[in-house]
Design a protein around this motif. Sequence first.
Motif, mmCIF file in Angstrom:
data_model
loop_
_atom_site.group_PDB
_atom_site.id
_atom_site.type_symbol
_atom_site.label_atom_id
_atom_site.label_comp_id
_atom_site.label_asym_id
_atom_site.label_seq_id
_atom_site.Cartn_x
_atom_site.Cartn_y
_atom_site.Cartn_z
ATOM 1 N N ASP A 176 43.609 39.130 53.409
ATOM 2 C CA ASP A 176 42.597 38.144 53.153
ATOM 3 C C ASP A 176 43.090 37.063 52.148
ATOM 4 O OD1 ASP A 176 39.962 39.283 54.422
ATOM 5 O OD2 ASP A 176 41.080 41.271 53.562
ATOM 6 N N GLY A 177 42.789 35.887 52.801
ATOM 7 C CA GLY A 177 43.370 34.626 51.874
ATOM 8 C C GLY A 177 44.662 34.372 51.850
ATOM 9 N N GLY A 178 45.498 35.223 52.719
ATOM 10 C CA GLY A 178 46.800 35.099 52.797
ATOM 11 C C GLY A 178 47.571 35.453 51.433
ATOM 12 N N ARG A 179 46.857 36.267 50.679
ATOM 13 C CA ARG A 179 47.455 36.824 49.177
ATOM 14 C C ARG A 179 48.344 37.879 49.242
ATOM 15 N NH1 ARG A 179 42.487 37.550 46.088
ATOM 16 N NH2 ARG A 179 41.519 37.871 48.200
ATOM 17 N N LEU A 180 49.446 37.744 48.833
ATOM 18 C CA LEU A 180 50.375 38.962 48.496
ATOM 19 C C LEU A 180 50.968 38.956 47.490
ATOM 20 C CD1 LEU A 180 51.909 39.114 52.311
ATOM 21 C CD2 LEU A 180 50.306 41.015 51.337
ATOM 22 N N ASP A 181 51.453 40.223 46.696
ATOM 23 C CA ASP A 181 52.337 40.101 45.756
ATOM 24 C C ASP A 181 53.572 40.857 46.115
ATOM 25 O OD1 ASP A 181 51.706 42.873 45.441
ATOM 26 O OD2 ASP A 181 50.363 42.563 44.010
ATOM 27 N N ALA A 182 54.610 40.955 45.253
ATOM 28 C CA ALA A 182 55.843 41.490 45.616
ATOM 29 C C ALA A 182 55.889 42.790 45.870
ATOM 30 C CB ALA A 182 56.941 41.568 44.437
ATOM 31 N N ALA A 183 54.854 43.802 45.122
ATOM 32 C CA ALA A 183 54.694 45.201 45.539
ATOM 33 C C ALA A 183 54.313 45.197 46.863
ATOM 34 C CB ALA A 183 53.935 45.753 44.424
ATOM 35 N N GLN A 184 53.027 44.506 47.122
ATOM 36 C CA GLN A 184 52.561 44.401 48.652
ATOM 37 C C GLN A 184 53.592 44.104 49.768
ATOM 38 O OE1 GLN A 184 49.329 42.002 47.625
ATOM 39 N NE2 GLN A 184 47.742 43.757 47.704
ATOM 40 N N LEU A 185 54.446 43.031 49.504
ATOM 41 C CA LEU A 185 55.498 42.851 50.421
ATOM 42 C C LEU A 185 56.322 43.828 50.654
ATOM 43 C CD1 LEU A 185 56.382 39.230 49.433
ATOM 44 C CD2 LEU A 185 55.511 39.850 51.612
ATOM 45 N N ARG A 186 56.781 44.601 49.310
ATOM 46 C CA ARG A 186 57.668 45.647 49.656
ATOM 47 C C ARG A 186 57.179 46.895 50.387
ATOM 48 N NH1 ARG A 186 59.369 44.206 44.268
ATOM 49 N NH2 ARG A 186 61.304 43.029 44.436
#
Length: 563
Positions: A110-120
């Motif tokens: 949602d909102g295109g929001r990711l952090d590094a932990a989520q990407l991994r």
Amino acid sequence: MSESVTTSVPPPARSPGARSEGQWALGERAPLNANEEFKQREDPLRVRERIETVYSRTGFAGIDPDDLRGRFRWWGLYTQRKPGIDGGRTAVLAPEELEDEYFMLRVRVDGGRLDAAQLRAVADVSMRFARNTADITDRQNIQLHWVRIEDVPAIWRRLESVGLSTTEACGDCPRVVMGSPVAGVAATELLDATPAVQEIVDRSVGDPSLSNLPRKFKSAVAWLPDVPYEVNDIAFLGAVHPEHGPGFGVWVGGGLSAQPMLAKSLGVWVPLAEVPDVWLGVARLFRDYGYRRLRNRARLKFLVADWGVDRFREVLEKEYLHRPLHDGPPPQLPERPVDHVGVHPQRDGRWYVGAAPVVGRISGTRLAALADAAEEHGSGRVRLTPYQKLLVLDVADPEPLVGALREIRLEADPSSWRRGTMACTGIEYCKLAIVETKERAAALVAELERRLAGQPLDLAVNVNGCPNSCARTQVADIGLKGQLVPGPDGTPVEGFQVHLGGGLTLAEDQDSVFGRKLRGLKTTAADLPDYVERLSRRYLEGRRDEAETFGRWVARAADDDLR
């Protein structure tokens, strides 16, 4: 029907003898098609328990058909297409003949929001459970493929451990809420809509009172006009009221597919704090008054088209909000959609860098490398865009990051063709598709980069595998709708119907338009590079001046110049 429905506005009565549309607000509760039947029998959200405790143990063969082709969608799962079935058989085979024993899994972002932990986490799932596949969609989701039902519980545990979800990523429910990928950092933004996006998600996703809508419900909430707001069921876009200041205008009833309609402005202004309430009011109105008889007329756009915006606003205000909304001004719009590719300043003195994977195709390996680069050169924050692109935020020195992205084939200074081309999933995985899209679009990009290198062209090419317009065919400079067309010897081959000169998010002196369709204007897939090159050169030769856009040229061009 929700207790929010009152009798303050008499519902529009059906004419004597008219067919029921299945509208709950009119007391029409009998299910009128197979989808309404399985939703009425059981809340689709409840299928998760069976996936975790039954189907993950029995495997594919033990899945109930209503769950497999119905309720699974509420958890982001679609069966993918069995390899080797050509597009000519798409419309004639039964679902069980088309589907493989693997799934596409859609992860909400949602909102295109990711952090590094989520990407991994997504990268880990991709590499362990999805054959290293990953596609960035034009709704800011990530799609994985080759997922086995046996692995779904482990996938959920991994994703949910970092705050990600597949809940209601598909189905007749609130889909992902699109947002500006530069919300909170853009130098020109007056209001950060992120709190509204998050509150909508928190209040709606997984709520049983909204898990049985007539059809999908697509949303966008952004201050900047960098989302395709006119093709959503509901959209909020930044606008400044002369008395009340910054807030949001509201649009309802957009959607493309086989019967495209642009969203219509309600003519209202809403403060940031009230955006979630207005969103919820529209969602409930759709639930109660939306058409449930025919699936192809169950989207909100048909209700808005029949009622008109005045009636829609009246019912929303009196039955669901119980108060009037402020009249509002229109937003300020750019001439072309904004994709944020390249290096751009943030309001805090740092930079964000937008990069383009080819037609959104990436992989778990590259997502993991992206997470490393985002942490090394920024804060670890990454954003997905509605144009199958991605951004890395909070960068102190952009040049090393640009180089690091290039090493993993994410180009921050792409050709106009790489930047402007999108493609849907296509026949590789999609059961509805007729033609191949991703690889063909990638090959088209490479060929046009070679043939038209250095030419002053900035065209959007949207490649779709069927009429459903997941890649927004009708609103591209060059929209390509997959179908079978006669080949050189008359035998049907993969090809495209062509839409020309469409566009959204245009400045005040222009209108958003659907692409022009000429009778019989089609191209085979094999001839596609020749056609796009020929069309592009005719545009460069025939435009009045450098300021004349492709869409304006198409509108006045002779038919022969477009063939």
